[in-house]
Motif scaffolding. Structure first.
Motif, PDB file in Angstrom:
ATOM      1  N   LEU A  25       0.895  -1.189   0.023  1.00  0.00           N
ATOM      2  CA  LEU A  25       0.093   0.057   0.037  1.00  0.00           C
ATOM      3  C   LEU A  25       0.762   1.216  -0.039  1.00  0.00           C
ATOM      4  O   LEU A  25       1.935   1.454   0.731  1.00  0.00           O
ATOM      5  N   THR A  26       0.648   2.053  -0.853  1.00  0.00           N
ATOM      6  CA  THR A  26       1.378   3.247  -1.105  1.00  0.00           C
ATOM      7  C   THR A  26       0.547   4.622  -1.331  1.00  0.00           C
ATOM      8  O   THR A  26      -0.380   4.421  -2.271  1.00  0.00           O
ATOM      9  N   ALA A  27       0.954   5.722  -0.842  1.00  0.00           N
ATOM     10  CA  ALA A  27       0.120   6.978  -0.956  1.00  0.00           C
ATOM     11  C   ALA A  27       1.164   8.103  -0.993  1.00  0.00           C
ATOM     12  O   ALA A  27       1.979   8.254  -0.358  1.00  0.00           O
ATOM     13  N   PHE A  28       0.831   8.964  -2.197  1.00  0.00           N
ATOM     14  CA  PHE A  28       1.575  10.136  -2.461  1.00  0.00           C
ATOM     15  C   PHE A  28       0.572  11.509  -2.425  1.00  0.00           C
ATOM     16  O   PHE A  28      -0.277  11.496  -3.040  1.00  0.00           O
ATOM     17  N   THR A  36       1.063  16.019  -2.506  1.00  0.00           N
ATOM     18  CA  THR A  36       1.951  17.257  -2.409  1.00  0.00           C
ATOM     19  C   THR A  36       2.488  17.615  -1.037  1.00  0.00           C
ATOM     20  O   THR A  36       1.997  16.986   0.104  1.00  0.00           O
ATOM     21  N   GLY A  37       3.569  18.394  -1.003  1.00  0.00           N
ATOM     22  CA  GLY A  37       4.073  18.831   0.262  1.00  0.00           C
ATOM     23  C   GLY A  37       4.978  17.425   0.774  1.00  0.00           C
ATOM     24  O   GLY A  37       5.273  17.246   2.161  1.00  0.00           O
ATOM     25  N   SER A  38       5.333  16.713  -0.206  1.00  0.00           N
ATOM     26  CA  SER A  38       6.378  15.535   0.253  1.00  0.00           C
ATOM     27  C   SER A  38       5.794  14.624   1.271  1.00  0.00           C
ATOM     28  O   SER A  38       6.424  14.108   2.104  1.00  0.00           O
ATOM     29  N   ARG A  39       4.470  14.501   1.003  1.00  0.00           N
ATOM     30  CA  ARG A  39       3.931  13.362   1.771  1.00  0.00           C
ATOM     31  C   ARG A  39       4.008  12.086   1.051  1.00  0.00           C
ATOM     32  O   ARG A  39       3.643  11.874   0.012  1.00  0.00           O
ATOM     33  N   LYS A  40       4.230  10.905   1.911  1.00  0.00           N
ATOM     34  CA  LYS A  40       4.420   9.787   1.410  1.00  0.00           C
ATOM     35  C   LYS A  40       4.225   8.918   2.610  1.00  0.00           C
ATOM     36  O   LYS A  40       4.524   8.862   3.491  1.00  0.00           O
ATOM     37  N   ALA A  41       3.165   7.986   2.402  1.00  0.00           N
ATOM     38  CA  ALA A  41       2.835   6.582   3.455  1.00  0.00           C
ATOM     39  C   ALA A  41       2.806   5.366   2.659  1.00  0.00           C
ATOM     40  O   ALA A  41       2.335   5.188   1.455  1.00  0.00           O
ATOM     41  N   THR A  42       3.627   4.571   3.277  1.00  0.00           N
ATOM     42  CA  THR A  42       3.550   3.197   2.709  1.00  0.00           C
ATOM     43  C   THR A  42       3.277   2.089   3.801  1.00  0.00           C
ATOM     44  O   THR A  42       3.542   2.540   4.894  1.00  0.00           O
ATOM     45  N   ALA A  43       2.875   0.821   3.242  1.00  0.00           N
ATOM     46  CA  ALA A  43       2.742  -0.075   4.305  1.00  0.00           C
ATOM     47  C   ALA A  43       2.686  -1.357   3.610  1.00  0.00           C
ATOM     48  O   ALA A  43       2.141  -1.362   2.328  1.00  0.00           O
ATOM     49  N   VAL A  44       2.968  -2.540   4.263  1.00  0.00           N
ATOM     50  CA  VAL A  44       2.840  -3.872   3.432  1.00  0.00           C
ATOM     51  C   VAL A  44       1.991  -4.744   4.492  1.00  0.00           C
ATOM     52  O   VAL A  44       2.577  -4.879   5.531  1.00  0.00           O
ATOM     53  N   ASP A  45       0.982  -5.304   3.884  1.00  0.00           N
ATOM     54  CA  ASP A  45       0.209  -5.941   5.154  1.00  0.00           C
ATOM     55  C   ASP A  45       0.408  -7.618   4.719  1.00  0.00           C
ATOM     56  O   ASP A  45      -0.069  -7.997   3.273  1.00  0.00           O
ATOM     57  N   LYS A  46       0.968  -8.148   5.540  1.00  0.00           N
ATOM     58  CA  LYS A  46       1.110  -9.921   5.395  1.00  0.00           C
ATOM     59  C   LYS A  46       0.263 -10.578   6.318  1.00  0.00           C
ATOM     60  O   LYS A  46       0.463 -11.743   6.200  1.00  0.00           O
ATOM     61  N   ASN A  47      -0.491  -9.895   7.263  1.00  0.00           N
ATOM     62  CA  ASN A  47      -1.242 -10.646   8.327  1.00  0.00           C
ATOM     63  C   ASN A  47      -2.776 -10.698   7.669  1.00  0.00           C
ATOM     64  O   ASN A  47      -3.420  -9.699   7.973  1.00  0.00           O
ATOM     65  N   ALA A  48      -3.096 -11.845   7.154  1.00  0.00           N
ATOM     66  CA  ALA A  48      -4.172 -12.322   6.511  1.00  0.00           C
ATOM     67  C   ALA A  48      -4.757 -11.216   5.508  1.00  0.00           C
ATOM     68  O   ALA A  48      -5.697 -10.537   5.953  1.00  0.00           O
TER      69      ALA A  48
END
Length: 731
Positions: free
Chosen positions: A683-686, A688-700
């Motif tokens: 999961l990735t989100a971008f 403006t304002g240098s915002r970035k959020a990432t995650a990897v879900d491996k739990n079910a």
């Protein structure tokens, strides 16, 4: 000879004839594939039933055997001399009944044979003396052949007129009432209706019959005439007389040949159901009533064998009677015709005269030969599987698409499954011409005039496929419409890059040639498939799965409202609501699918500061499960996993730099959710304002996903999410 021995000797010819004929038909039908061989116990039961029928036909078969011997002796001109020491010649009641003796006794020397009841089982009887007859010839010559009396001219006229009338009504379709008469005749006798004009001719020259009491036709009228119910004795008399009448008609007359043929026709044509009209193309209701009880008891193979034995027995008895009257050559000819015609017609009915339908069976596309869409006689595999076929195409095959034969079914199935092989250069309409890949606009109203327009400008639609429907014969308006949509669905993925059913973008109604139904039918008509425009750009190869301008229901769940004027407005009408659009009406989910979304949105309302706005990847079957990318009032992007009522934060971005929150300015957002090689979801989100959020879900992880817009309202009602840009593509 004992009584048991005499009776056994009497029934042996009839039992042997019926049993051997039944066994022979069973072997032949099994070898030809008319029906599988029944279990051993049913084979034994079939042969026992044949033997019992032989016992019932003892008198008739004995009389026929005597007829044939008499015909042979008359043609050879030789007679057996009595064996030395043998008792005087015995008079046989069965010979008298068949006409071999015209006198009341048989003379040998000075003795007269007097018939007794023992003669029914071959007994010797009594012998009485009598003076020699003066008129007896001094030497024995060939016995005269007992010719039946010529039928009256009235009988001949009635039978011929009946045959001609039936022939005109059943064989000449131009007669006004022919269709009604044929439908009624086929309801009762199926394809046997086409042979009905021949049957009256069999009555023109009646065959000799055994002596029996006439059928008591007065007894059925007792309740009407005497105004009382039948007595037990009357019921027994009526039942016995009826059984004797049926026994003679079924086992020894041409009636038995006809009835057995109708029952066989029902069996070899796959036991069609009475309710779907299939029996009208088999043995009719008569064949159904005769064959179905036998099939339930003896299985199809046993029922075919028993009816074949009855047919052979009746044909042999009829041929013997004819041979006694007109010679053995004529008898052999009648036997050959009585066996070859019905058995040949029934045998041909096992392979010929069926309709063919494209169907699905066990996950495969097959051509089914049958008497109706629900009847299965033979199945041909087209080597196509249901996997990968569009929903409309599967529904078309499930319903049953009529085709000409197996080869035609192969051709049509493969053409519908692979429409690119039947592509056409252009679709020509009323004063316009369109090609695949072109965008068009139209003048609406009654003219429906379309004209080519640039795809990077304003346009109504985009042509995705132009090709031929594979039909050479008109399959009907409904089949054409469904097949047209099926072709468009099959070609959908080749043009867009995403298979049909994995995108929110709906197909528009295919363009069909004018006047395609009725007299305007043309073989292999050309159709055009198209998508509605979602913006000033072409869709070819873009893998677009969602767009703000898509013509699809955006309806949200309870507590939320969706409006689509120039932009998309999602309103949380209740506090603590989570609005997802498209809502539960759109159940699309792509197992293992990954998406990239590009959107721009803003929030307004008194409590907008308590709202979180963004996008998500949710399970369309249950929107409570999935992932969301939400921008909070302070501009931070938060990633959540939702499983029912459980909401778990998986990650978040930093605070924006030089970017306003969605409560004061519009916010662009690009998000991605896609499966990983090790079975997780990235999961990735971008923004403006240098915002970035990432995650990897491996739990079910949740792997059946689809793109959605999300509005989470944590305060009061009335928060509105306004979306100016929204598009999603497959990754």
């Amino acid at each position: 000879m004992s009584e048991v021995g005499r009776r056994f000797r009497a029934v042996l010819p009839a039992v042997g004839l019926l049993t051997l004929a039944t066994a022979g038909v069973l072997g032949i039908s099994t070898l030809l594939g008319f029906a599988p061989a029944p279990p051993v116990w049913r084979i034994v039961l079939t042969l026992v039933a044949a033997a019992l029928l032989g016992v019932a036909a003892t008198d008739q078969v004995r009389a026929a055997l005597t007829d044939w011997r008499g015909a042979t002796a008359a043609e050879s001109g030789a007679h057996r001399r009595p064996r030395r020491g043998a008792p005087p010649a015995q008079r046989r009641p069965d010979l008298e009944r068949t006409g071999e003796h015209a006198d009341t006794g048989v003379f040998t020397g000075r003795t007269r044979r007097v018939p007794t009841t023992d003669d029914l089982w071959g007994g010797e009887g009594a012998v009485a003396t009598a003076p020699p007859r003066v008129e007896d010839p001094p030497t024995a010559g060939p016995p005269p052949r007992p010719r039946p009396p010529r039928p009256s001219w009235v009988r001949l006229a009635v039978t011929v007129l009946s045959a001609v009338a039936l022939a005109v009504l059943l064989w000449v379709p131009q007669v006004p009432v022919s269709g009604v008469v044929r439908a009624v005749a086929q309801f009762f006798s199926g394809y046997g209706a086409y042979a009905l004009p021949v049957l009256p001719l069999l009555l023109a020259w009646p065959l000799p019959r055994l002596h029996r009491e006439p059928w008591p036709w007065q007894l059925p009228l007792v309740p009407l005439v005497d105004r009382r119910l039948w007595t037990g004795e009357e019921l027994r008399t009526l039942a016995v007389a009826t059984l004797i009448f049926v026994r003679e008609r079924v086992l020894t007359r041409s009636t038995g040949i006809v009835l057995a043929a109708l029952g066989l026709l029902h069996l070899v044509r796959g036991n069609p159901d009475l309710l779907d009209g299939g029996t009208s193309r088999a043995g009719g209701i008569v064949g159904f009533l005769l064959a179905e009880p036998l099939r339930l008891v003896l299985a199809s193979g046993g029922a075919i064998a028993l009816l074949g034995g009855v047919l052979a027995g009746a044909a042999a008895v009829v041929a013997a009677s004819v041979g006694r009257a007109w010679g053995t050559v004529t008898g052999y000819a009648v036997l050959a015709v009585a066996l070859a015609v019905p058995l040949g017609a029934v045998g041909a009915g096992h392979w010929l005269g069926f309709e063919y339908y494209l169907r699905t069976e066990n996950g495969r596309v097959v051509v089914v030969a049958g008497l109706s869409p629900d009847h299965r006689q033979a199945v041909h595999d087209t080597s196509l599987t249901v996997d990968g076929l569009s929903p409309s195409l599967v529904a078309l095959f499930d319903k049953g698409l009529p085709v000409a034969d197996n080869a035609d079914g192969d051709r049509i199935a493969k053409a519908l499954a692979r429409p690119a092989e039947s592509a056409a250069a252009s679709f020509v309409g009323d004063q316009f011409e369109l090609r695949a890949g072109e965008c068009f606009d139209w003048i609406g109203g009654s003219s429906q005039l379309r004209y080519v327009a640039p795809c990077n400008g304003a346009h109504v639609g985009e042509v995705t496929f132009v090709g031929h429907l594979p039909f050479t014969v008109d399959p009907g308006k409904a089949a054409v419409e469904i097949a047209s949509r099926a072709v468009c669905e099959q070609s959908y993925g080749d043009y867009l890059g995403v298979p049909f059913g994995q995108s929110f973008l709906p197909l528009e109604q295919p363009l069909l040639p004018a006047g395609l139904d009725g007299d305007g039918w043309q073989p292999r008509p050309v159709i055009a498939c198209w998508l509605g425009s979602v913006g000033p750009w072409p869709l070819k190869g873009t893998k677009t799965v969602a767009a703000l301008q898509q013509k699809v229901s955006w309806g949200a769940a309870g507590g939320c409202k969706i409006e689509v004027p120039d932009a998309l407005r999602v309103t949380a009408e209740q506090p603590n609501a989570r609005c997802v659009a498209p809502g539960p009406e759109q159940k699309l989910s792509v197992p293992g699918g990954g998406f990239a979304m590009d959107l721009e949105f803003a929030a307004i309302g008194k409590a907008a500061g308590g709202a979180k706005i963004g996008a998500g990847c949710f399970d369309g079957a249950n929107l409570a499960n999935g992932y969301s990318f939400e921008v909070a009032a302070d501009g931070i992007i938060e990633i959540y996993k939702h499983v029912g009522d459980q909401h778990v934060k998986l990650g978040a971005s930093a605070k924006p730099k030089n970017a306003g929150p969605p409560t004061t300015a519009s916010t662009p957002l690009q998000v991605t959710c896609k499966p990983t090689v090790d079975g997780g979801v990235e999961l990735t989100a971008f923004s403006t304002g240098s915002r970035k959020a990432t995650a990897v879900d491996k739990n079910a992880p949740i792997t059946a996903l689809s793109p959605r817009l999300v509005l989470s309202n944590a305060a009061t009602a009335g928060v509105v999410m306004t979306t100016m840009i929204f598009s999603a593509t497959r990754v």
